[in-house]
Design a protein around this motif. Structure first.
Motif: not given
Length: 148
Positions: A109, A98, A112
């Protein structure tokens, strides 16, 4: 004759004592081995179900609930983007990083490899949906997202 009789009795008692001592010595070793074998062959049971009780709950949905018990159990199931540690430091959970852009804006973010239970990837739209639901429904979390 009496003298021989006492000798035989004495001899038999000595043999009995020797036999008793040998039996106890060997028997105890076997008992210890059996006990060790029993300890080695114990089975381990793995539980796959977890049941938690709640005395009273308003709703099981953690977004809508004002009940502390539901909130505590929800922490076992759901994970936040960020959380505040006991020493008031921000810890990353679902977020990988962040950044503070200005006084009122942050860029967060998402990791993933975060997936839903059906295998689909966590998207920014999913987070927006949750924040919108928190804003729409009064709960203890509404205040946290009021200015998001």
């Amino acid at each position: 004759m009496k003298n021989n009789f006492f000798k035989y009795i004495f001899f038999i008692v000595i043999l009995f004592l020797i036999g008793y001592c040998i039996y106890n010595f060997v028997g105890k070793k076997e008992d210890k081995q059996e006990k060790q074998e029993n300890v080695e062959t114990t089975e381990t049971t793995i539980f796959s179900d977890l049941r938690l009780g709640i005395a009273k709950f308003d709703t099981i949905n953690p977004i809508l609930s004002n009940n502390q018990n539901v909130q505590d159990i929800s922490r076992l199931i759901y994970e936040p983007l960020l959380k505040i540690s006991k020493d008031n430091k921000i810890e990353l959970c679902l977020a990988k990083e962040y950044t503070k852009l200005n006084e009122t804006s942050y860029l967060i973010k998402i990791k993933d490899n975060v997936k839903w239970q059906d295998g689909s990837k966590l998207q920014a739209e999913d987070i927006r949906f949750t924040i919108d639901k928190l804003k729409e429904n009064p709960s203890i979390y509404s205040y946290n997202v009021a200015r998001v």
